[in-house]
Design a protein around this motif. Structure first.
Motif, mmCIF file in Angstrom:
data_model
loop_
_atom_site.group_PDB
_atom_site.id
_atom_site.type_symbol
_atom_site.label_atom_id
_atom_site.label_comp_id
_atom_site.label_asym_id
_atom_site.label_seq_id
_atom_site.Cartn_x
_atom_site.Cartn_y
_atom_site.Cartn_z
ATOM 1 N N ASN A 10 -64.464 -27.465 8.855
ATOM 2 C CA ASN A 10 -63.280 -27.152 9.652
ATOM 3 C C ASN A 10 -63.693 -26.937 11.097
ATOM 4 O O ASN A 10 -64.758 -26.378 11.377
ATOM 5 C CB ASN A 10 -62.583 -25.872 9.152
ATOM 6 C CG ASN A 10 -62.153 -25.971 7.707
ATOM 7 O OD1 ASN A 10 -62.821 -25.465 6.822
ATOM 8 N ND2 ASN A 10 -61.030 -26.620 7.466
ATOM 9 N N LEU A 21 -62.034 -24.986 14.151
ATOM 10 C CA LEU A 21 -60.956 -24.031 14.383
ATOM 11 C C LEU A 21 -60.926 -23.623 15.850
ATOM 12 O O LEU A 21 -61.971 -23.457 16.492
ATOM 13 C CB LEU A 21 -61.141 -22.785 13.512
ATOM 14 C CG LEU A 21 -61.372 -23.031 12.009
ATOM 15 C CD1 LEU A 21 -61.681 -21.725 11.304
ATOM 16 C CD2 LEU A 21 -60.157 -23.707 11.393
ATOM 17 N N ASP A 33 -56.311 -24.567 12.587
ATOM 18 C CA ASP A 33 -56.968 -25.825 12.232
ATOM 19 C C ASP A 33 -56.033 -26.956 12.652
ATOM 20 O O ASP A 33 -55.221 -27.448 11.870
ATOM 21 C CB ASP A 33 -57.243 -25.863 10.727
ATOM 22 C CG ASP A 33 -57.983 -27.133 10.303
ATOM 23 O OD1 ASP A 33 -58.303 -27.954 11.182
ATOM 24 O OD2 ASP A 33 -58.224 -27.303 9.095
ATOM 25 N N GLN A 81 -56.730 -30.013 13.435
ATOM 26 C CA GLN A 81 -57.023 -31.327 12.859
ATOM 27 C C GLN A 81 -56.151 -31.595 11.636
ATOM 28 O O GLN A 81 -55.797 -32.740 11.355
ATOM 29 C CB GLN A 81 -58.499 -31.415 12.475
ATOM 30 C CG GLN A 81 -59.439 -31.564 13.661
ATOM 31 C CD GLN A 81 -60.864 -31.825 13.211
ATOM 32 O OE1 GLN A 81 -61.259 -31.409 12.128
ATOM 33 N NE2 GLN A 81 -61.630 -32.505 14.043
ATOM 34 N N PHE A 121 -54.755 -20.471 10.383
ATOM 35 C CA PHE A 121 -55.778 -20.624 9.329
ATOM 36 C C PHE A 121 -56.441 -19.270 9.065
ATOM 37 O O PHE A 121 -56.740 -18.913 7.933
ATOM 38 C CB PHE A 121 -56.800 -21.652 9.793
ATOM 39 C CG PHE A 121 -57.793 -22.060 8.740
ATOM 40 C CD1 PHE A 121 -57.530 -23.135 7.915
ATOM 41 C CD2 PHE A 121 -58.988 -21.379 8.580
ATOM 42 C CE1 PHE A 121 -58.445 -23.527 6.947
ATOM 43 C CE2 PHE A 121 -59.906 -21.749 7.624
ATOM 44 C CZ PHE A 121 -59.634 -22.827 6.797
ATOM 45 N N SER A 134 -54.939 -31.317 4.036
ATOM 46 C CA SER A 134 -56.374 -31.553 4.120
ATOM 47 C C SER A 134 -57.026 -31.749 2.755
ATOM 48 O O SER A 134 -58.142 -32.240 2.677
ATOM 49 C CB SER A 134 -57.056 -30.388 4.850
ATOM 50 O OG SER A 134 -56.783 -29.170 4.187
#
Length: 416
Positions: A276, A278, A311, A313, A319, A362
């Motif tokens: 991850n 972040l 997060d 992405q 998160f 994810s």
């Protein structure tokens, strides 16, 4: 005529003397009124008078005066802050300038063991996992070489009368499996068993700090920082308990015996590593109190704050969301206020476990959320130094270390 003129002079003198006497009496009355009604004093003036009344002897407060190599003027703020300077017999300018604005930054590497990992599986898992069986052809071919027949690919039936897996048709087998999977995991969060279970993080932080010496022994501060975290969680294989066991009846014909029923109370998934990136922020406020004797001092910093990491992405906001508390006692020595060295420990208490929210995107819909508790060394050790060549400017560096943590903190401060 002469007598008349003399009388006029005498009369004028008498009037003048009378007027002067009246004016003198008026001034005396005004003076008495002024003495009886003195001008009101400001709160600061009254506090200073009270501090002068209670002022302690200079030798009882052995505060070392800073002797900066680069001379600059003592700002006006030093005459107002810190408070109680007069009471403690400290001259303005003896201490560093009372107000500060700083740029702060840090870089930290951490490696932790996972103490407890709990997860919540996504909805309709039967459709997602069972869909893998839809891709298996009914007449599945595997490369087997039979020299007598010269064949390299043999058709092995998986379903039907001679099927290896089941005597049911492929459609019937998959429909039954999907139905069981949908009810197997449930919707609750439950503890998972990880074969590896380690977490590595690299955290970069940059931000700002404001502080004020309210008293000679107390500094108040507030910080706000931007965080960038690169995190890798090595799960290995995750064994997940089932709320409702899954039963699969294997075709006995393929094994040369009666049909066999397998009951699964848990399922193990090979997960590997999850990475991850972040981004977020941390805010904190608190106080730093200190006592000292000449150049030696002991201090304790106490603060509380809040951290949030996102997060982006995977479009996961929040998160990590949690409050925290920071405690750091230190001891040290300062040489004329110019060069200061210190050592100590710090503890950061995070309230609540780290939670990952809405991980469906994810994880392909397999995992909805999770919570992790880390097994980490309870404190970090500190060692640092500060250099102030002038009362307006200072820089400091601090090393942070423990069996599972290493990093560095830096600060550049302007004081006024």
């Amino acid at each position: 005529m002469k007598q008349i003129f003399s009388k006029l002079i005498y009369g004028g003198s008498l009037i003048l003397s009378t007027l002067m006497a009246q004016e003198s009496n008026l001034q005396d009355i005004q003076t008495l009124e002024a003495d009886s009604n003195p001008p009101k004093k400001s709160l600061r003036e009254r506090l200073l008078e009270k501090e002068l009344e209670l002022q302690v002897p200079r030798e009882t407060v052995p505060v070392t005066e800073s002797k900066y190599p680069i001379k600059t003027a003592i700002p006006k703020t030093a005459y107002y802050l810190p408070m109680l300077q007069t009471l403690l017999h400290i001259k303005p300018g003896t201490l560093p300038n009372p107000l500060g604005i700083s740029i702060i930054g840090s870089y930290t590497m951490e490696n932790y063991r996972v103490k407890k990992f709990s997860g919540q599986m996504g909805a309709n898992l039967g459709t997602k996992i069972g869909g893998l069986f839809d891709q298996i052809p009914a007449n599945f071919k595997i490369p087997v070489k039979l020299p007598i027949l010269g064949q390299t690919n043999i058709t092995i039936p998986l379903f039907g009368t001679l099927g290896v897996l089941s005597t049911k048709t492929q459609a019937e087998f998959i429909a039954d499996l999907k139905s069981q999977l949908n009810n197997a995991f449930g919707t609750n969060t439950k503890e998972w068993k990880l074969s590896d279970g380690t977490v590595s993080t690299k955290t970069s932080a940059i931000g700002a700090k404001i502080d004020m010496y309210l008293f000679p022994f107390m500094n108040l501060f507030a910080t706000a920082t931007y965080l960038h975290v690169e995190q890798e969680t090595r799960v290995g294989s995750a064994t997940i308990p089932l709320d409702n066991p899954i039963t699969i009846t294997l075709n006995g014909t393929a094994f040369g015996s009666q049909p066999q029923t397998i009951t699964l109370n848990e399922i193990t998934f090979p997960v590997g590593s999850v990475k991850n990136i972040l981004d977020g922020y941390a805010v904190m406020g608190g106080t730093n109190v200190a006592i000292g004797y000449k150049g030696f001092f002991a201090s304790c910093m106490v603060g509380g704050g809040y951290v949030q990491l996102d997060d982006w992405q995977n479009n996961v906001s929040g998160f990590v969301q949690k409050p925290f508390m920071y405690v750091a006692p230190r001891i040290g020595y300062t040489y004329d206020g110019i060069f200061t060295m210190h050592a100590g420990v710090q503890r950061i208490e995070l309230f609540g476990s780290t939670k990952g929210k809405d991980l469906s995107a994810s994880s392909g819909g397999l995992v909805q959320s999770y919570a992790v508790e880390l097994d980490k060394f309870p404190i970090n050790f500190l060692a640092g130094a500060q250099f102030m060549p002038m009362r307006d400017f200072g820089i400091s560096l601090e090393y942070v270390g423990s069996p599972d943590t290493s990093g560095i903190n830096a600060e550049v401060a302007y004081r006024f």
